[in-house]
Each structure stands twice: as structure tokens, then as C-alpha cells.
Design a protein around this motif. Structure first.
Motif, PDB file in Angstrom:
ATOM      1  N   PRO A 146       0.809  -1.214   0.000  1.00  0.00           N
ATOM      2  CA  PRO A 146       0.000   0.000   0.000  1.00  0.00           C
ATOM      3  C   PRO A 146       0.841   1.261   0.000  1.00  0.00           C
ATOM      4  O   PRO A 146       0.420   2.281  -0.467  1.00  0.00           O
ATOM      5  CB  PRO A 146      -0.775  -0.085   1.302  1.00  0.00           C
ATOM      6  CG  PRO A 146       0.088  -0.901   2.188  1.00  0.00           C
ATOM      7  CD  PRO A 146       0.820  -1.854   1.304  1.00  0.00           C
ATOM      8  N   HIS A 147       2.030   1.171   0.515  1.00  0.00           N
ATOM      9  CA  HIS A 147       2.826   2.380   0.592  1.00  0.00           C
ATOM     10  C   HIS A 147       3.253   2.833  -0.786  1.00  0.00           C
ATOM     11  O   HIS A 147       3.808   3.886  -0.945  1.00  0.00           O
ATOM     12  CB  HIS A 147       4.039   2.143   1.478  1.00  0.00           C
ATOM     13  CG  HIS A 147       3.637   1.623   2.812  1.00  0.00           C
ATOM     14  ND1 HIS A 147       4.036   0.410   3.286  1.00  0.00           N
ATOM     15  CD2 HIS A 147       2.791   2.137   3.725  1.00  0.00           C
ATOM     16  CE1 HIS A 147       3.488   0.219   4.461  1.00  0.00           C
ATOM     17  NE2 HIS A 147       2.733   1.237   4.745  1.00  0.00           N
ATOM     18  N   VAL A 149       0.991   2.829  -3.107  1.00  0.00           N
ATOM     19  CA  VAL A 149      -0.279   3.078  -3.755  1.00  0.00           C
ATOM     20  C   VAL A 149      -0.829   4.401  -3.238  1.00  0.00           C
ATOM     21  O   VAL A 149      -0.728   4.715  -2.063  1.00  0.00           O
ATOM     22  CB  VAL A 149      -1.256   1.943  -3.411  1.00  0.00           C
ATOM     23  CG1 VAL A 149      -2.630   2.247  -3.949  1.00  0.00           C
ATOM     24  CG2 VAL A 149      -0.732   0.637  -3.962  1.00  0.00           C
ATOM     25  N   VAL A 150      -1.370   5.149  -4.119  1.00  0.00           N
ATOM     26  CA  VAL A 150      -1.957   6.399  -3.685  1.00  0.00           C
ATOM     27  C   VAL A 150      -3.100   6.083  -2.734  1.00  0.00           C
ATOM     28  O   VAL A 150      -3.933   5.228  -2.991  1.00  0.00           O
ATOM     29  CB  VAL A 150      -2.482   7.179  -4.889  1.00  0.00           C
ATOM     30  CG1 VAL A 150      -3.273   8.374  -4.422  1.00  0.00           C
ATOM     31  CG2 VAL A 150      -1.309   7.613  -5.735  1.00  0.00           C
ATOM     32  N   ASN A 151      -3.098   6.738  -1.622  1.00  0.00           N
ATOM     33  CA  ASN A 151      -4.061   6.433  -0.588  1.00  0.00           C
ATOM     34  C   ASN A 151      -5.461   6.901  -0.965  1.00  0.00           C
ATOM     35  O   ASN A 151      -5.633   7.858  -1.691  1.00  0.00           O
ATOM     36  CB  ASN A 151      -3.620   7.113   0.693  1.00  0.00           C
ATOM     37  CG  ASN A 151      -4.541   6.766   1.827  1.00  0.00           C
ATOM     38  OD1 ASN A 151      -5.450   7.504   2.128  1.00  0.00           O
ATOM     39  ND2 ASN A 151      -4.326   5.614   2.397  1.00  0.00           N
TER      40      ASN A 151
ATOM     41  N   ALA B   7       0.836  -4.694   6.245  1.00  0.00           N
ATOM     42  CA  ALA B   7       1.883  -4.193   5.363  1.00  0.00           C
ATOM     43  C   ALA B   7       3.071  -3.737   6.195  1.00  0.00           C
ATOM     44  O   ALA B   7       3.952  -3.058   5.705  1.00  0.00           O
ATOM     45  CB  ALA B   7       1.359  -3.040   4.523  1.00  0.00           C
ATOM     46  N   ARG B  38      -4.611  -3.153   3.425  1.00  0.00           N
ATOM     47  CA  ARG B  38      -3.329  -3.390   4.083  1.00  0.00           C
ATOM     48  C   ARG B  38      -3.290  -2.583   5.375  1.00  0.00           C
ATOM     49  O   ARG B  38      -3.521  -1.378   5.387  1.00  0.00           O
ATOM     50  CB  ARG B  38      -2.179  -2.986   3.155  1.00  0.00           C
ATOM     51  CG  ARG B  38      -2.186  -3.721   1.808  1.00  0.00           C
ATOM     52  CD  ARG B  38      -2.064  -5.222   1.942  1.00  0.00           C
ATOM     53  NE  ARG B  38      -0.828  -5.653   2.569  1.00  0.00           N
ATOM     54  CZ  ARG B  38       0.316  -5.866   1.920  1.00  0.00           C
ATOM     55  NH1 ARG B  38       0.380  -5.678   0.623  1.00  0.00           N
ATOM     56  NH2 ARG B  38       1.377  -6.265   2.565  1.00  0.00           N
ATOM     57  N   ASP B 112      -6.415   0.797   8.320  1.00  0.00           N
ATOM     58  CA  ASP B 112      -5.522   1.221   7.259  1.00  0.00           C
ATOM     59  C   ASP B 112      -4.764   2.433   7.817  1.00  0.00           C
ATOM     60  O   ASP B 112      -5.382   3.456   8.130  1.00  0.00           O
ATOM     61  CB  ASP B 112      -6.364   1.612   6.032  1.00  0.00           C
ATOM     62  CG  ASP B 112      -5.537   2.250   4.913  1.00  0.00           C
ATOM     63  OD1 ASP B 112      -4.356   2.572   5.152  1.00  0.00           O
ATOM     64  OD2 ASP B 112      -6.080   2.432   3.824  1.00  0.00           O
ATOM     65  N   LEU B 114      -3.180   4.838   6.791  1.00  0.00           N
ATOM     66  CA  LEU B 114      -3.260   6.147   6.159  1.00  0.00           C
ATOM     67  C   LEU B 114      -4.689   6.554   5.813  1.00  0.00           C
ATOM     68  O   LEU B 114      -4.914   7.424   4.989  1.00  0.00           O
ATOM     69  CB  LEU B 114      -2.356   6.187   4.924  1.00  0.00           C
ATOM     70  CG  LEU B 114      -0.858   6.173   5.281  1.00  0.00           C
ATOM     71  CD1 LEU B 114      -0.005   5.928   4.049  1.00  0.00           C
ATOM     72  CD2 LEU B 114      -0.449   7.474   5.943  1.00  0.00           C
ATOM     73  N   SER B 229       8.460   6.544   4.970  1.00  0.00           N
ATOM     74  CA  SER B 229       7.547   6.887   3.883  1.00  0.00           C
ATOM     75  C   SER B 229       6.095   6.951   4.367  1.00  0.00           C
ATOM     76  O   SER B 229       5.332   7.817   3.943  1.00  0.00           O
ATOM     77  CB  SER B 229       7.744   5.950   2.690  1.00  0.00           C
ATOM     78  OG  SER B 229       6.889   4.853   2.771  1.00  0.00           O
ATOM     79  N   VAL B 230       5.714   6.079   5.287  1.00  0.00           N
ATOM     80  CA  VAL B 230       4.349   6.137   5.816  1.00  0.00           C
ATOM     81  C   VAL B 230       4.134   7.455   6.559  1.00  0.00           C
ATOM     82  O   VAL B 230       3.123   8.143   6.378  1.00  0.00           O
ATOM     83  CB  VAL B 230       4.056   4.950   6.767  1.00  0.00           C
ATOM     84  CG1 VAL B 230       2.683   5.101   7.408  1.00  0.00           C
ATOM     85  CG2 VAL B 230       4.130   3.636   6.012  1.00  0.00           C
ATOM     86  N   ARG B 233       3.792  10.462   4.308  1.00  0.00           N
ATOM     87  CA  ARG B 233       2.475  10.552   3.669  1.00  0.00           C
ATOM     88  C   ARG B 233       1.415  10.943   4.682  1.00  0.00           C
ATOM     89  O   ARG B 233       0.480  11.681   4.364  1.00  0.00           O
ATOM     90  CB  ARG B 233       2.150   9.236   2.987  1.00  0.00           C
ATOM     91  CG  ARG B 233       3.098   9.014   1.806  1.00  0.00           C
ATOM     92  CD  ARG B 233       2.706   7.855   0.959  1.00  0.00           C
ATOM     93  NE  ARG B 233       1.293   7.848   0.668  1.00  0.00           N
ATOM     94  CZ  ARG B 233       0.637   6.761   0.302  1.00  0.00           C
ATOM     95  NH1 ARG B 233       1.288   5.621   0.184  1.00  0.00           N
ATOM     96  NH2 ARG B 233      -0.640   6.812   0.031  1.00  0.00           N
ATOM     97  N   LEU B 237      -1.193  14.175   4.465  1.00  0.00           N
ATOM     98  CA  LEU B 237      -2.644  14.087   4.623  1.00  0.00           C
ATOM     99  C   LEU B 237      -3.134  15.032   5.719  1.00  0.00           C
ATOM    100  O   LEU B 237      -4.179  15.659   5.578  1.00  0.00           O
ATOM    101  CB  LEU B 237      -3.053  12.645   4.947  1.00  0.00           C
ATOM    102  CG  LEU B 237      -2.821  11.638   3.816  1.00  0.00           C
ATOM    103  CD1 LEU B 237      -2.952  10.213   4.315  1.00  0.00           C
ATOM    104  CD2 LEU B 237      -3.819  11.883   2.693  1.00  0.00           C
TER     105      LEU B 237
END
Lengths: 329, 505
Positions: A146-147, A149-151, B7, B38, B112, B114, B229-230, B233, B237
Motif C-alpha cells: 500500500p505504501h 499506492v496512492v491512498n 503491510a 493493508r 488502514d 493512512l 515513507s508512511v 504521507r 494528509l
């Protein structure tokens, strides 16, 4: 007009120009890219901000390593071939437009004449990161992560249903280039300074700058030292001091293939020293860097290959890993 | 139908990505409408890759799932909760999950990471909303009353640190999250950042609001690329939704492989773009930290515990734990252990319970010989001391430390003299070089223990090692030099036989 402005503001446009030039591509916009494995189509313009947010997130953290693949191409036999360029790279600013068949020069002139071309929407799940992809299986893995993949919360990129053949490929690390290094330094520095409150010293961007250069070129070139010193108002000795302090930074191109093997206590308890000895005796050409803890202490022995964490290493798994790292012959 | 596959980097290190893609493929081939979500990991790492399915009874788990078993899972209609040899039952009823008290990690593995929608519907942002209602001083009172102590290792009361920064007057203040989780045996920070990054941002936003900071940094080690990276992102957001607040913004900075940068002053030097050399204290970072400004430096788990405390009230957190160690601790059990993973439990659980009952003893099946608690600077405990409860004071009086609550299990094949020597070698490699005891003493210690191992004047050399340890403890600038004696001395004290002269091989 808005589009033009966005282009102008994109600090990475310079980078793209340099990269394209170095790979025999004249245009700033988009065009073909020759790789040892064949031809790919690449783009070098910036998406509108809200799309960039979705596409560019990962790119901001590490500007290289993206490939956009359309569904049809993804399933075709072509893609694994591109996977052999490791790690795969994409120039940060990306736009996905239709009309790929045209040559680079016509694209440029047509852009001057009229409104920007219609954009192709790329489905989120087709945005694939291919740092180490060597096979179809690696592609599958990348796709399901998923990382990459665009959320769903990000502005959506809805599928348009149009036929697209979109590949954005560059091979990294790229060869050392002063121009490119200079462009990268100014882009990264500007980004870091934008965050800092007024009065905070620019020199605090040194680590991000070093990471960025190493990410781009694979190492920190000697000639980058005076550039960094100049950009940050530091002495060369101070820059060198920082490079030598941190074990991550290397001043010579990395040996390939290489992996990082955890040598800390939790992995020692499950035989990491045995794995290290095995790798050294059976695969002496593999560069095994020692690291202390990869945060996989319950599933050791652990290794890190690129950004991929490997757990429960034993001799057969280590052999398989080395095999995967070998250049395809 | 929703299928949940972690994930988390640890889960993926044993094939979760492969399993996820096999499920997608198999579903497409069979025409079953399955949506793969994930998530983070539940922390039951010996069961990874663990696949979960939404059913009427709640989420049902299957694990560990191999790629070649995916087809049979579909045969068993696992997407409806069908029985299969890998069935584990309802996740929240799994014995080692049900026994936990998940306050900080309540969403990790569930959502999830994110998805703001998932975050909100599972209690996210309640703490931040209440903090905005309460205002700075009331939030400070809550954090003080909760008894929360710094989870990075030192266990300093978080509320007092917060108050110090809040009371400092300066035009600019910073909140820095220490995510340089370098201790071997610990992975809680990584698991949280990958599995619920928003809770950390929420904690940082509350901290910024409370102490009056306008900028925040998360300093993540480079060994955690996925967490980086998580988190990046997640920040994007939050920025897009303006959740960080009108006057606060956060940036992720990546370390570069220096263990010592987990020490707060060294971390600040690194953030300033310098060599990660430790600073002398005082001044405390709370008074003069990053760029000389008052800076709140907290560990990931400390900041992530705050949203619960503010949302549910200090009493709800205070109710857990024992004596001066309040609340819960996400304990990480690793090394040579049968059931390794993360268990969030109240303080006061004994090491024996954690290693034997939760961990199930060694993975190799051999007897447990030693456990190291708290990372490379933590003590080695022999089996006879396993009844020590995990709480700051009890561990200290047993000659050890809680640290970041990583427990590494060794079986009886371990060479404790080697482990003691490694402690010195590690310190020698990672020393920043600023103070002499650490820089020189660590190398000297490794050399001396090597002589002991060769049988050269063992008594004299061991006496020298003990003396060195005293100097390191008393005269080092930071915990790296100051605590390296802990693993060495605990090995010497509890496992003297290991240091007996041996034949050279």
C-alpha cells in the motif's frame, strides 16, 4: 497559464532537463528514454498541485524509484525487462498525458501552440514502485504494497478508461554530474528552508542534502563537498566531518550486489553470525554491510535490501536472496 | 468482502506482500469480490503473515499463511470466515491478544494506517479536540497526573519535561520526536509509525499546543525506510486537512546510521546538520535545545500515549501499572523466542511471564539461558532473576533497566563472555568520541576481555574490566558510555563461569 506557472515553479524541472540530456533526450517536456533494456517514455512536467500531492508523495521522500505502468503494459512481457534496470528511477516531476506516439519535438511545439494536452488519469493501484524489481513476481509484490499506492484519502485519480502506455523510467544511481548535483542541492535546500522558521540556520539541511545526493548518485562525490560547503556557508572540513561521522554516507560508488545484515543482539541470538559467515564463504563477491538492528527482532536474522526488509534468514533463504540480487544473465 | 493483510515491514519480511498479491490474483481468477486492505501488524509476529477477514463475529484470523496456501483458503471460503487448518479464530479473542491492554496500540493492526476515516471512527483526534477545549495548563495537569514517564529509556516524568518547556519564554520553540529506535530488541516505534502514524502526529500536535511550539521534527532512523515513507504521507494528509493546527507543522528527518543519535542532545546536533556529538547538560534541551530554543524531545511511544491520556483522562491511564510506573508498556519480545512480538501490558508483569508465558520460551527449544532487557545497554538477566517485575524501580534495583522494553531471549548456546565483549565493541563502534571514558574505555574493555578469553592473566584483567566499568559509569557524558558497563557487569556477575579461561580454537 496556471500550468505554465506550475512548471516555472517546479525546481525539479532543471533536474529533469539534465537527466534527459544525459540520456540523449533533448526535450524538457517528455519523450523517449533509451535504457539498456529498450525504450521507455518519460515525462518531465509537473502535475497540478492536487495531483502532485497524490503522485509525488513518495517522490518527495526519495525522488527516484517510480514507474507508472498502464494495465496493458503491466501484463505484457515487456515490463519485467524494464525491471532489470535497478533500481528503477523516475524523475520527480511527472505528468501523464495522452498522445505518446508523437515525437518529443512535436510535443513541445504543440504545447506552445495550445492548451495543455488532456491528461491521462492513472489508477492508483497502477502506480508501482520498482526499486529492486527483477521479475514479474517483484512487480506483483510492489503492486500489493500500500505504501506504493496512492491512498484513498488522497485526491483520487480516477481511471479514464483510455488506453495508455506510460512508463517513467530512469536507471539509478545516475552518473555523477556537477550540474545535476547543483540542481539537486538547490532544490532540496529550498524545500528544507521552506519548512524552517525564520532565523534557523540553513546548515541544518546538511543531512537531508547528503541523503538526497547519495540517493541520486549512489554515493557522495568528493566534488559535492565544496558545493555543499558553499550552499550552507560551512567549511569543507565541517562537511567532511559530517560525512565521515555517519556510517550511512559513502564516498565511493557502492559495490553491487550489496545487502545490510543485522548484527545486533536479537539477531545474534538466532544465528546472524552464522549467516554472516555463510555469506562470506559462499558468496564472497556480495557486499555485506553490518547494521545494528533493523527493527525485526522477533523474526530474525534480518537483512535489508534497498528498502526491503527480509526476515528469518537461514542459509537457503540467504542463497535465494543473493541469487535475486545477481544481475540477470 | 474485506480481507486485511498487514503491510508492516516485519510482516512483509516473512512474505505478507506475496500473500496479499496472491489473494488479489486468486480473487480475480475466481471472480470473488475481495477487497484487500493493508493494515499494520497486530504484533503477534510469530503468526505473520496473518490474514484477517471481517465476519459477523468480528475479525477472524488465519496465520501464518504461506503463498501456496492461498488457494486452499479460497476453497475453504475464508473470506466468509470458513474453517481452514490455518484458522485462529476471532482475533480479539486470541489468548495473547485478549490479555493485553492496548491503549497506545489500540488501532495498530486494525486500521488502514493512512485512512483518516478509519482513524476518526476508531477514536482518533478525540485527544486533540479535547486538548483544544482544555487549553495548555489543563493538558499539562492531565499529563502530569497520568504519571506518564519517558518511554525512550530514561523514564523521566513526561509532564515535568512538558511543563519546563511550556514555562520557558522564547519566540520559537520546537517539539522533537525521537524515533531513532536503535536498541536491538525494540521495534515498537517502527510498528507504531507504520501501523498508526496519525496517533503520533496527534500526540505531537497536542504537545505543540501545550508547550507553545510552532515546528516539529520526527527524527527517524534510516534503517526504517517504510516508517519514513508512511509518516511522510501521513503528514501530507494532515497538512491537506489542516489537522496539525494553524501554527504548527511537522517534518520528517532521516538519521544516517549513528546509534548515538538516539541520545537527545546528539539527536539535536544531528538535526542541526552537525556530527551527532553529545552535548553536555545543562543546559537542558527544554531550556536550550534545537538551535538554542526550548525544545521538547520525547520518544515516539511517549507522544503516542498522550492522545489516550487527554481523551480518556489521566485517571484511565493512571489506573494501569504499579508503584511509580503507571500506564502500559508495549513490551517487545524477540531474539530466540517461540512467540515473538509486541505485547502492550501494564507495568508490573514479570520477565518470566513475558518470556515463558507470552513468549513460550526459546524458538530453538533449548533452555532459556539469559535475557537482555532494554537494548544493548541493558542488563543480561539469568533465569533466577526472571521473577523481577517490569517496572522502572524494580528493574533498577535488580541491576538492570526497562529501557525501551525490548526483551531479547538467548538459549544455552550463548557465549556470555562474547556478549560482554560485544557490548564494549558496540560502544567502541558507536561512540561519538566526545568523552574519553567512552571513546577509549570501550576499546580498552574489548581488548581486555579478549585477553581474558585467551586466558591471559584472567583475574588481573577482569579486575581491570571492573575498574574500567566504574570509570565509564561515573565519567561518561551520556548513557552510551555510562550504561555500557551494565551488560558487561551483569554478564560478569551472573555468568562468571563464561569468563573462565578456555582453550584457544
Amino acid at each position: 497559464m496556471a500550468r505554465k506557472k506550475a512548471l516555472k515553479e517546479a525546481p525539479d524541472a532543471e533536474l529533469f532537463r539534465e537527466l534527459a540530456r544525459r540520456h540523449g533526450e533533448k526535450t524538457v517536456g517528455w519523450g523517449r528514454l533509451e535504457t539498456p533494456e529498450g525504450q521507455a517514455v518519460c515525462f518531465g512536467a509537473r502535475l497540478p498541485a492536487r495531483r502532485v500531492r497524490a503522485l509525488d508523495l513518495e517522490a518527495k521522500s526519495g525522488p527516484f524509484g517510480w514507474i507508472l505502468v498502464d494495465g496493458a503494459d503491466h501484463n505484457s512481457a515487456k515490463v519485467p525487462r524494464f525491471g532489470d534496470v535497478t533500481p528503477m528511477t523516475l524523475v520527480t516531476p511527472v505528468i501523464v498525458e495522452d498522445g505518446l506516439a508523437g515525437s518529443a519535438s512535436t510535443a513541445r511545439s504543440s504545447r506552445r501552440r495550445r492548451q495543455p494536452r488532456r491528461r491521462l488519469h492513472v489508477e492508483p493501484h497502477r502506480i508501482i514502485r520498482l526499486n529492486r524489481a527483477r521479475s514479474k513476481r517483484d512487480l506483483d509484490r510492489a503492486e500489493s504494497t500500500p505504501h506504493h499506492v496512492v491512498n484513498a484519502d488522497a485526491p483520487s485519480l480516477s481511471p479514464s478508461g483510455e488506453r495508455s502506455r506510460v512508463l517513467v523510467v530512469m536507471s539509478t544511481p545516475v552518473r555523477w554530474s556537477e550540474d545535476l548535483a547543483r540542481a539537486r542541492i538547490s532544490a532540496e535546500l529550498a524545500a528544507r528552508q521552506a519548512f524552517l522558521p525564520p532565523g534557523a540556520p540553513a546548515a541544518s539541511a546538511l543531512l537531508p542534502l547528503l541523503h538526497d545526493l547519495q540517493h541520486c548518485f549512489g554515493y557522495v562525490h568528493e566534488d559535492a563537498v565544496p558545493m555543499l560547503a558553499h550552499a550552507l556557508n560551512l567549511s569543507k572540513a565541517e562537511v567532511r566531518g559530517v560525512i565521515s561521522f555517519y556510517s550511512d554516507f559513502r564516498t565511493t560508488p557502492p559495490a553491487a550486489p550489496s545487502l545490510k545484515l543485522c548484527r545486533a543482539e536479537a539477531c545474534q541470538a538466532v544465528g546472524s553470525e552464522r549467516i554472516a559467515a555463510h555469506l562470506q564463504s559462499k558468496h564472497p563477491h556480495v557486499c555485506v554491510e553490518e547494521v545494528f538492528c533493523l527493527g525485526n527482532c522477533a523474526l530474525g536474522p534480518a537483512a535489508l535490501v534497498g528498502d526491503e526488509l527480509i526476515g528469518r534468514l537461514d542459509e537457503p533463504r540467504a542463497d535465494a536472496l543473493v541469487k535475486r540480487l545477481e544481475p540477470a544473465s | 468482502m474485506k480481507v486485511f493483510v498487514p503491510a508492516d515491514a516485519a510482516a512483509c519480511s516473512v512474505g505478507a506482500d506475496d500473500v496479499a498479491s496472491a489473494i488479489v490474483k486468486e480473487a480475480a481468477a475466481r471472480g470473488v469480490p475481495v477487497e484487500v486492505v493493508r493494515t499494520g501488524t497486530r504484533g503477534l509476529l510469530w503468526l505473520e503473515p496473518m490474514v484477517e477477514v471481517e465476519t459477523q463475529e468480528g475479525r477472524v484470523a488465519y496465520g501464518p499463511v504461506r503463498v501456496d496456501e492461498v488457494s486452499s483458503l479460497f476453497e475453504a471460503r475464508f473470506f466468509e470466515g470458513g474453517a481452514h487448518p490455518r484458522s485462529l479464530g476471532v482475533t480479539t479473542e486470541l489468548p495473547l491478544f485478549a490479555k493485553q491492554h492496548r491503549l497506545t496500540f489500540s488501532r495498530v493492526g486494525l486500521i488502514d494506517p493512512l485512512s483518516l476515516t478509519d482513524f476518526r471512527t476508531n477514536g482518533g483526534l478525540e485527544g486533540l479536540a479535547r486538548a483544544r477545549e482544555l487549553g495548555s495548563s489543563a493538558v499539562l495537569d492531565e499529563v502530569l497526573a497520568s504519571g506518564l514517564r519517558g518511554r525512550g529509556g530514561a523514564g523521566f516524568p513526561a509532564g515535568i519535561k512538558w511543563r519546563t518547556v511550556a514555562q520557558a519564554t522564547a519566540p520559537q520553540k520546537y517539539v522533537v520526536c525521537n524515533a531513532d529506535e536503535g536498541d536491538s530488541g525494540t521495534f515498537a516505534d517502527r510498528m507504531l509509525m507504520e501501523g498508526d502514524p496519525f496517533v503520533l502526529l496527534e500526540g505531537m500536535a497536542i504537545a505543540a499546543l501545550t508547550v507553545g511550539a510552532s515546528r516539529g521534527f520526527v527524527y527517524v532512523r534510516s534503517e526504517y525506510p517504510r516508517a519514513v515513507s508512511v509518516l511522510r504521507r501521513a503528514i501530507e494528509l494532515w497538512r491537506a486537512e489542516r489537522l496539525l493546527g494553524p501554527a504548527f507543522d511537522v517534518e520528517v528527518r532521516v538519521g544516517a546510521g549513528a546509534y548515538v543519535c538516539g541520545e537527545e542532545t546528539s539527536l539535536l546536533e544531528s538535526l542541526e546538520g552537525k556530527r551527532g556529538e553529545v552535548r553536555a547538560k545543562p543546559p537542558l534541551p527544554a531550556h536550550a535545545g534545537l538551535f538554542g530554543a526550548p525544545t521538547l524531545v520525547n520518544n515516539v511511544l511517549t507522544l503516542a500515549a498522550v492522545p489516550f491520556i487527554v481523551a480518556e483522562g489521566a485517571a484511565a491511564y493512571q489506573a494501569q501499572g504499579v508503584a511509580k510506573s503507571r500506564g502500559t508498556m508495549p513490551v517487545q519480545v524477540g531474539g530466540n523466542v517461540k512467540r515473538g512480538g509486541l505485547f502492550e501490558v501494564p507495568f508490573g508483569v514479570t520477565l518470566r511471564e513475558l518470556v515463558m508465558d507470552w513468549g513460550g520460551g526459546t524458538a530453538s527449544g533449548r533452555p532459556v539461558h539469559a535475557v537482555q532487557v532494554g537494548g544493548p545497554l541493558g542488563a543480561y538477566f539469568p533465569v533466577k532473576l526472571l521473577d523481577t517485575p517490569l517496572d522502572y524501580e524494580a528493574m533498577a534495583s535488580a541491576g538492570g533497566l526497562v529501557g525501551h522494553a525490548g526483551i531479547v531471549v538467548f538459549d544455552d548456546t550463548v557465549d556470555m563472555a562474547r556478549q560482554a565483549a560485544f557490548a564494549f565493541e558496540f560502544c567502541a563502534k558507536e561512540s561519538c568520541g566526545k568523552c574519553t571514558p567512552c571513546r577509549i574505555g570501550s576499546t580498552r574493555g574489548a581488548e581486555t576481555l579478549a585477553q581474558v578469553a585467551r586466558g591471559l592473566e584472567p583475574e588481573k584483567n577482569l579486575a581491570l574490566v571492573k575498574e574500567l566499568c566504574t570509570v565509564l559509569t561515573d565519567a561518561s557524558l551520556c548513557a552510551l558510555g555510562g550504561l555500557t558497563p551494565m551488560p558487561v557487569m551483569s554478564a560478569l556477575t551472573h555468568f562468571p563461569a563464561a569468563f573462565a579461561p578456555r582453550s584457544t580454537s
